[in-house]
Design a protein around this motif. Structure first.
Motif, PDB file in Angstrom:
ATOM      1  N   PHE A 275       0.826  -1.203   0.000  1.00 35.35           N
ATOM      2  CA  PHE A 275       0.000   0.000   0.000  1.00 35.35           C
ATOM      3  C   PHE A 275       0.865   1.260   0.000  1.00 35.35           C
ATOM      4  O   PHE A 275       0.604   2.208  -0.730  1.00 35.35           O
ATOM      5  CB  PHE A 275      -0.931  -0.022   1.212  1.00 35.35           C
ATOM      6  CG  PHE A 275      -1.958   1.064   1.195  1.00 35.35           C
ATOM      7  CD1 PHE A 275      -3.010   1.030   0.301  1.00 35.35           C
ATOM      8  CD2 PHE A 275      -1.864   2.117   2.084  1.00 35.35           C
ATOM      9  CE1 PHE A 275      -3.956   2.035   0.291  1.00 35.35           C
ATOM     10  CE2 PHE A 275      -2.803   3.128   2.082  1.00 35.35           C
ATOM     11  CZ  PHE A 275      -3.868   3.085   1.177  1.00 35.35           C
ATOM     12  N   ARG A 276       1.921   1.268   0.832  1.00 40.46           N
ATOM     13  CA  ARG A 276       2.842   2.409   0.851  1.00 40.46           C
ATOM     14  C   ARG A 276       3.521   2.591  -0.500  1.00 40.46           C
ATOM     15  O   ARG A 276       3.716   3.707  -0.967  1.00 40.46           O
ATOM     16  CB  ARG A 276       3.896   2.220   1.938  1.00 40.46           C
ATOM     17  CG  ARG A 276       3.461   2.652   3.285  1.00 40.46           C
ATOM     18  CD  ARG A 276       4.642   2.653   4.259  1.00 40.46           C
ATOM     19  NE  ARG A 276       4.162   2.294   5.567  1.00 40.46           N
ATOM     20  CZ  ARG A 276       4.406   1.153   6.181  1.00 40.46           C
ATOM     21  NH1 ARG A 276       5.164   0.248   5.630  1.00 40.46           N
ATOM     22  NH2 ARG A 276       3.908   0.918   7.368  1.00 40.46           N
ATOM     23  N   GLY A 277       3.919   1.484  -1.109  1.00 40.92           N
ATOM     24  CA  GLY A 277       4.570   1.550  -2.415  1.00 40.92           C
ATOM     25  C   GLY A 277       3.641   2.101  -3.478  1.00 40.92           C
ATOM     26  O   GLY A 277       4.047   2.939  -4.300  1.00 40.92           O
ATOM     27  N   LEU A 278       2.387   1.650  -3.478  1.00 41.61           N
ATOM     28  CA  LEU A 278       1.424   2.171  -4.445  1.00 41.61           C
ATOM     29  C   LEU A 278       1.186   3.670  -4.236  1.00 41.61           C
ATOM     30  O   LEU A 278       1.104   4.438  -5.205  1.00 41.61           O
ATOM     31  CB  LEU A 278       0.103   1.411  -4.334  1.00 41.61           C
ATOM     32  CG  LEU A 278       0.105  -0.013  -4.874  1.00 41.61           C
ATOM     33  CD1 LEU A 278      -1.208  -0.706  -4.533  1.00 41.61           C
ATOM     34  CD2 LEU A 278       0.349  -0.022  -6.363  1.00 41.61           C
ATOM     35  N   ALA A 279       1.074   4.074  -2.992  1.00 42.28           N
ATOM     36  CA  ALA A 279       0.879   5.498  -2.700  1.00 42.28           C
ATOM     37  C   ALA A 279       2.095   6.307  -3.140  1.00 42.28           C
ATOM     38  O   ALA A 279       1.963   7.394  -3.704  1.00 42.28           O
ATOM     39  CB  ALA A 279       0.608   5.700  -1.209  1.00 42.28           C
ATOM     40  N   PHE A 280       3.290   5.766  -2.902  1.00 47.19           N
ATOM     41  CA  PHE A 280       4.526   6.455  -3.291  1.00 47.19           C
ATOM     42  C   PHE A 280       4.564   6.669  -4.804  1.00 47.19           C
ATOM     43  O   PHE A 280       4.817   7.768  -5.287  1.00 47.19           O
ATOM     44  CB  PHE A 280       5.731   5.630  -2.836  1.00 47.19           C
ATOM     45  CG  PHE A 280       7.053   6.167  -3.286  1.00 47.19           C
ATOM     46  CD1 PHE A 280       7.683   7.171  -2.582  1.00 47.19           C
ATOM     47  CD2 PHE A 280       7.679   5.667  -4.423  1.00 47.19           C
ATOM     48  CE1 PHE A 280       8.911   7.669  -2.989  1.00 47.19           C
ATOM     49  CE2 PHE A 280       8.904   6.152  -4.840  1.00 47.19           C
ATOM     50  CZ  PHE A 280       9.518   7.158  -4.121  1.00 47.19           C
ATOM     51  N   TRP A 281       4.315   5.596  -5.561  1.00 48.71           N
ATOM     52  CA  TRP A 281       4.412   5.686  -7.012  1.00 48.71           C
ATOM     53  C   TRP A 281       3.246   6.452  -7.622  1.00 48.71           C
ATOM     54  O   TRP A 281       3.385   7.061  -8.691  1.00 48.71           O
ATOM     55  CB  TRP A 281       4.550   4.296  -7.627  1.00 48.71           C
ATOM     56  CG  TRP A 281       5.889   3.710  -7.317  1.00 48.71           C
ATOM     57  CD1 TRP A 281       6.154   2.692  -6.458  1.00 48.71           C
ATOM     58  CD2 TRP A 281       7.162   4.141  -7.822  1.00 48.71           C
ATOM     59  NE1 TRP A 281       7.511   2.457  -6.404  1.00 48.71           N
ATOM     60  CE2 TRP A 281       8.152   3.329  -7.237  1.00 48.71           C
ATOM     61  CE3 TRP A 281       7.560   5.124  -8.718  1.00 48.71           C
ATOM     62  CZ2 TRP A 281       9.497   3.469  -7.503  1.00 48.71           C
ATOM     63  CZ3 TRP A 281       8.910   5.268  -8.993  1.00 48.71           C
ATOM     64  CH2 TRP A 281       9.859   4.452  -8.391  1.00 48.71           C
ATOM     65  N   ALA A 282       2.090   6.476  -6.979  1.00 43.97           N
ATOM     66  CA  ALA A 282       0.961   7.264  -7.483  1.00 43.97           C
ATOM     67  C   ALA A 282       1.220   8.759  -7.331  1.00 43.97           C
ATOM     68  O   ALA A 282       0.662   9.567  -8.078  1.00 43.97           O
ATOM     69  CB  ALA A 282      -0.318   6.869  -6.759  1.00 43.97           C
ATOM     70  N   THR A 283       2.059   9.126  -6.392  1.00 46.71           N
ATOM     71  CA  THR A 283       2.375  10.533  -6.176  1.00 46.71           C
ATOM     72  C   THR A 283       3.128  11.124  -7.358  1.00 46.71           C
ATOM     73  O   THR A 283       3.036  12.322  -7.613  1.00 46.71           O
ATOM     74  CB  THR A 283       3.219  10.680  -4.886  1.00 46.71           C
ATOM     75  OG1 THR A 283       2.483  10.105  -3.814  1.00 46.71           O
ATOM     76  CG2 THR A 283       3.499  12.120  -4.557  1.00 46.71           C
ATOM     77  N   ILE A 284       3.825  10.308  -8.103  1.00 43.39           N
ATOM     78  CA  ILE A 284       4.646  10.815  -9.214  1.00 43.39           C
ATOM     79  C   ILE A 284       3.795  11.274 -10.403  1.00 43.39           C
ATOM     80  O   ILE A 284       3.959  12.399 -10.870  1.00 43.39           O
ATOM     81  CB  ILE A 284       5.698   9.766  -9.615  1.00 43.39           C
ATOM     82  CG1 ILE A 284       6.646   9.545  -8.440  1.00 43.39           C
ATOM     83  CG2 ILE A 284       6.453  10.193 -10.865  1.00 43.39           C
ATOM     84  CD1 ILE A 284       7.570   8.378  -8.582  1.00 43.39           C
ATOM     85  N   PRO A 285       2.862  10.468 -10.930  1.00 41.65           N
ATOM     86  CA  PRO A 285       2.118  10.937 -12.114  1.00 41.65           C
ATOM     87  C   PRO A 285       0.940  11.858 -11.801  1.00 41.65           C
ATOM     88  O   PRO A 285       0.460  12.559 -12.704  1.00 41.65           O
ATOM     89  CB  PRO A 285       1.622   9.642 -12.758  1.00 41.65           C
ATOM     90  CG  PRO A 285       1.472   8.700 -11.633  1.00 41.65           C
ATOM     91  CD  PRO A 285       2.598   9.053 -10.676  1.00 41.65           C
ATOM     92  N   LEU A 286       0.470  11.889 -10.557  1.00 43.56           N
ATOM     93  CA  LEU A 286      -0.701  12.708 -10.250  1.00 43.56           C
ATOM     94  C   LEU A 286      -0.512  14.196 -10.556  1.00 43.56           C
ATOM     95  O   LEU A 286      -1.436  14.823 -11.092  1.00 43.56           O
ATOM     96  CB  LEU A 286      -1.137  12.492  -8.804  1.00 43.56           C
ATOM     97  CG  LEU A 286      -2.047  11.292  -8.591  1.00 43.56           C
ATOM     98  CD1 LEU A 286      -2.278  11.034  -7.116  1.00 43.56           C
ATOM     99  CD2 LEU A 286      -3.365  11.475  -9.301  1.00 43.56           C
ATOM    100  N   PRO A 287       0.631  14.810 -10.282  1.00 43.29           N
ATOM    101  CA  PRO A 287       0.776  16.222 -10.662  1.00 43.29           C
ATOM    102  C   PRO A 287       0.674  16.435 -12.181  1.00 43.29           C
ATOM    103  O   PRO A 287       0.162  17.472 -12.627  1.00 43.29           O
ATOM    104  CB  PRO A 287       2.173  16.597 -10.154  1.00 43.29           C
ATOM    105  CG  PRO A 287       2.419  15.654  -9.048  1.00 43.29           C
ATOM    106  CD  PRO A 287       1.750  14.376  -9.443  1.00 43.29           C
ATOM    107  N   LEU A 288       1.122  15.452 -12.960  1.00 42.13           N
ATOM    108  CA  LEU A 288       0.993  15.570 -14.412  1.00 42.13           C
ATOM    109  C   LEU A 288      -0.475  15.492 -14.841  1.00 42.13           C
ATOM    110  O   LEU A 288      -0.904  16.225 -15.741  1.00 42.13           O
ATOM    111  CB  LEU A 288       1.807  14.480 -15.103  1.00 42.13           C
ATOM    112  CG  LEU A 288       3.318  14.510 -14.836  1.00 42.13           C
ATOM    113  CD1 LEU A 288       3.987  13.287 -15.438  1.00 42.13           C
ATOM    114  CD2 LEU A 288       3.915  15.785 -15.376  1.00 42.13           C
ATOM    115  N   VAL A 289      -1.226  14.638 -14.194  1.00 39.06           N
ATOM    116  CA  VAL A 289      -2.658  14.541 -14.485  1.00 39.06           C
ATOM    117  C   VAL A 289      -3.353  15.843 -14.093  1.00 39.06           C
ATOM    118  O   VAL A 289      -4.200  16.359 -14.835  1.00 39.06           O
ATOM    119  CB  VAL A 289      -3.279  13.334 -13.748  1.00 39.06           C
ATOM    120  CG1 VAL A 289      -4.788  13.316 -13.891  1.00 39.06           C
ATOM    121  CG2 VAL A 289      -2.674  12.036 -14.256  1.00 39.06           C
ATOM    122  N   ILE A 290      -2.996  16.385 -12.946  1.00 40.79           N
ATOM    123  CA  ILE A 290      -3.596  17.653 -12.494  1.00 40.79           C
ATOM    124  C   ILE A 290      -3.242  18.775 -13.461  1.00 40.79           C
ATOM    125  O   ILE A 290      -4.104  19.583 -13.839  1.00 40.79           O
ATOM    126  CB  ILE A 290      -3.142  17.980 -11.059  1.00 40.79           C
ATOM    127  CG1 ILE A 290      -3.710  16.944 -10.089  1.00 40.79           C
ATOM    128  CG2 ILE A 290      -3.574  19.384 -10.655  1.00 40.79           C
ATOM    129  CD1 ILE A 290      -3.096  16.983  -8.703  1.00 40.79           C
TER     130      ILE A 290
END
Length: 93
Positions: free
Chosen positions: A41-56
């Motif tokens: 879960f921590r790993g998924l949250a960590f890696w999701a943090t990277i592309p989310l600013p690009l989506v925003i």
């Protein structure tokens, strides 16, 4: 003569019930499973943090924010939550 026990030096306490060996193994297995799930879960949250600013940024560039401001706000909140939860993840090389 009566046996005198030193309460400071004694480590055995007969009043505390011991778990059977099978229960101890089950607890260890459960702890391992929970630890693994938290790590994933921590790993998924960590890696999701990277592309989310690009989506925003994409939603801002395509003017989605004008039609769906709740979506963009939710993405920002999701990015902050993922950053907080994934902060303690350390990717292995």
């Amino acid at each position: 003569m009566a046996e005198v026990r030193d309460p400071v030096m004694s480590t055995a306490d007969p009043s505390i019930p011991r778990l059977p060996a099978g229960a101890s193994n089950l607890q260890a297995l459960l702890a391992t499973v929970v630890e693994t799930l938290l790590s994933v879960f921590r790993g998924l949250a960590f890696w999701a943090t990277i592309p989310l600013p690009l989506v925003i940024a994409g939603t801002l560039a395509t003017n989605v924010v004008a039609t769906r401001p709740l979506l963009v706000g939710s993405l920002v909140v999701l990015n902050v939550v993922c950053a907080a939860l994934g902060h303690s993840h350390s990717p292995s090389v």
